[in-house]
Scaffold this motif. Structure first.
Motif, PDB file in Angstrom:
ATOM      1  N   ASN A  84       0.799  -1.223   0.000  1.00  0.00           N
ATOM      2  CA  ASN A  84       0.000   0.000   0.000  1.00  0.00           C
ATOM      3  C   ASN A  84       0.831   1.272   0.000  1.00  0.00           C
ATOM      4  OD1 ASN A  84      -2.568  -1.205  -0.035  1.00  0.00           O
ATOM      5  ND2 ASN A  84      -2.547  -1.486   2.178  1.00  0.00           N
ATOM      6  N   ALA A  85       2.095   1.186   0.337  1.00  0.00           N
ATOM      7  CA  ALA A  85       2.960   2.365   0.344  1.00  0.00           C
ATOM      8  C   ALA A  85       4.396   1.899   0.179  1.00  0.00           C
ATOM      9  CB  ALA A  85       2.787   3.166   1.644  1.00  0.00           C
ATOM     10  N   PHE A 102       6.554   6.822   3.203  1.00  0.00           N
ATOM     11  CA  PHE A 102       7.633   5.858   2.991  1.00  0.00           C
ATOM     12  C   PHE A 102       7.955   5.176   4.319  1.00  0.00           C
ATOM     13  CE2 PHE A 102       8.328   9.404   0.068  1.00  0.00           C
ATOM     14  CZ  PHE A 102       8.407   8.755  -1.152  1.00  0.00           C
ATOM     15  N   LEU A 103       8.418   3.939   4.234  1.00  0.00           N
ATOM     16  CA  LEU A 103       8.986   3.232   5.375  1.00  0.00           C
ATOM     17  C   LEU A 103      10.446   2.967   5.060  1.00  0.00           C
ATOM     18  CD1 LEU A 103       8.543   1.639   8.089  1.00  0.00           C
ATOM     19  CD2 LEU A 103       8.272  -0.389   6.643  1.00  0.00           C
ATOM     20  N   HIS A 108       2.062   4.311   5.596  1.00  0.00           N
ATOM     21  CA  HIS A 108       2.387   3.352   6.646  1.00  0.00           C
ATOM     22  C   HIS A 108       1.930   3.901   7.988  1.00  0.00           C
ATOM     23  CE1 HIS A 108       4.905   0.898   3.983  1.00  0.00           C
ATOM     24  NE2 HIS A 108       5.372   2.034   3.497  1.00  0.00           N
ATOM     25  N   GLN A 109       1.593   2.994   8.902  1.00  0.00           N
ATOM     26  CA  GLN A 109       1.245   3.443  10.240  1.00  0.00           C
ATOM     27  C   GLN A 109       2.517   3.660  11.049  1.00  0.00           C
ATOM     28  OE1 GLN A 109      -1.082   0.175  11.755  1.00  0.00           O
ATOM     29  NE2 GLN A 109       0.612  -0.599  12.959  1.00  0.00           N
ATOM     30  N   PRO A 110       2.511   4.623  11.947  1.00  0.00           N
ATOM     31  CA  PRO A 110       3.702   4.845  12.770  1.00  0.00           C
ATOM     32  C   PRO A 110       3.951   3.648  13.675  1.00  0.00           C
ATOM     33  CG  PRO A 110       1.855   6.138  13.573  1.00  0.00           C
ATOM     34  CD  PRO A 110       1.428   5.550  12.257  1.00  0.00           C
ATOM     35  N   ASN A 111       5.229   3.294  13.832  1.00  0.00           N
ATOM     36  CA  ASN A 111       5.558   2.130  14.650  1.00  0.00           C
ATOM     37  C   ASN A 111       6.558   2.482  15.745  1.00  0.00           C
ATOM     38  OD1 ASN A 111       7.905   2.466  13.229  1.00  0.00           O
ATOM     39  ND2 ASN A 111       7.648   0.664  11.935  1.00  0.00           N
ATOM     40  N   ALA A 120       0.974  -1.302   6.585  1.00  0.00           N
ATOM     41  CA  ALA A 120       0.440  -0.092   5.988  1.00  0.00           C
ATOM     42  C   ALA A 120      -0.891   0.231   6.631  1.00  0.00           C
ATOM     43  CB  ALA A 120       0.252  -0.284   4.481  1.00  0.00           C
ATOM     44  N   VAL A 121      -1.250   1.501   6.623  1.00  0.00           N
ATOM     45  CA  VAL A 121      -2.501   1.931   7.224  1.00  0.00           C
ATOM     46  C   VAL A 121      -3.660   1.390   6.401  1.00  0.00           C
ATOM     47  CG1 VAL A 121      -3.940   3.909   7.769  1.00  0.00           C
ATOM     48  CG2 VAL A 121      -1.490   3.998   8.205  1.00  0.00           C
TER      49      VAL A 121
END
Length: 324
Positions: free
Chosen positions: A65-66, A99-100, A166-169, A177-178
């Protein structure tokens, strides 16, 4: 046929990795913390993960997804590669999940390096949909160049309607991904959704119209302006034969239409500096309406890349020299 900034080649071959599960009860690799195994004391990031064999597949899945930016580094082989990995983490964090940054210590994870056929460090590789989306980017780079690269990628994502995040980790949440609830669509900024939906449907003309509405309503919306500029590049290059366009430009070096078309194709292929240089030289050689047309086209490409990009700043200086 036009070149696309993000391609979809074959999936990554993981057959070189040994298929062994992590020991029962073993902790997951830390989410964040930058380059694993080195650079102690570095601040963690909400949008980074230290990769090992146990979580590599999960990281690839997060790219559905990202984009994920893989950064291969080695403290023993190239010590400065660890600093570069930390810089990539810092820049990725500035994009709030677009981005991750996934850092891979090749000393600790040689089988990943073997599976990915990594011949040198440092090396960056952008992954999207579980596949390489760009050519590998080798060599150390200062943080300003990394920012310029991320800026270009972000503009291309916007132009292609790729809006996942992306969700914050930062607190050790699993890399993902969110999506909200299972099966939900990625969160999209509602301002850009009509334009991005149009791009996803292949309706570039509609995307241009939607971005134009946003710019007309708020000229200070730089992301909308950049999206409009890139959508117009896509619009101008629809159905263009790359080889024929380059041949025409080579045969007619002072033909403004031929040269600006190839500059657009260079932009789509990620050759930003080549696109700028072509038009700057055209401005230098021409006069009157032809010069004005070439200059205006170049300014539009500057806007697509971003006025704070170092390549744009350099291009503006070169343009001023060509004009005066």
């Amino acid at each position: 046929m036009t070149q696309q900034p993000f391609s979809r080649p074959g999936a990554i071959d993981l057959s070189a990795l040994k298929q062994r599960p992590a020991p029962a009860g073993a902790p997951a690799a830390p989410a964040g913390g930058g380059a694993s195994g080195s650079g102690g004391g570095r601040a963690s990031s909400a949008y980074s993960v230290a990769v090992d064999e146990a979580n590599f597949q999960t990281v690839l899945e997060a790219s559905m997804n990202a984009p994920v930016v893989l950064v291969f580094h080695s403290a023993s082989q190239v010590p400065e590669s660890v600093d570069m990995a930390a810089d990539v983490i810092q820049v990725a964090n500035e994009y709030d999940g677009r981005f991750l940054a996934a850092t891979i210590d090749v000393d600790a994870n040689p089988q990943i390096a073997q599976a990915m056929q990594i011949q040198q460090v440092p090396l960056m590789l952008v992954i999207l949909d579980g596949r390489p989306a760009t050519q590998p980017i080798p060599g150390a780079a200062p943080i300003d160049d990394i920012r310029a690269l991320f800026n270009q990628l972000a503009q291309q994502l916007t132009a292609q309607g790729i809006a996942g995040r992306h969700q914050p980790n930062a607190f050790g949440a699993p890399v993902a991904a969110v999506e909200g609830e299972e099966g939900a669509e990625p969160e999209v900024d509602p301002r850009y959704a009509p334009a991005q939906d149009a791009l996803a449907d292949g309706n570039i003309d509609q995307a241009v119209a939607e971005y134009q509405k946003l710019v007309d309503g708020n000229p200070a919306d730089h992301e909308a302006a950049a999206g409009l500029a890139m959508a117009k590049v896509l619009q101008r290059t629809q159905g263009v034969d790359l080889d024929a366009a380059r041949a025409a430009a080579a045969a007619h070096p002072d033909d403004v239409d031929a040269q600006t078309l190839v500059s657009d194709l260079d932009m789509l292929g990620g050759h930003v500096e080549d696109a700028f240089a072509r038009l700057i030289e055209l401005v230098r050689r021409t006069a009157g309406k032809d010069r004005d047309k070439a200059r205006e086209h170049l300014l539009a490409l500057f806007g697509a890349v971003g006025n704070d990009d170092p390549r744009v700043l350099k291009g503006r200086a070169s343009l001023a020299s060509a004009l005066f």
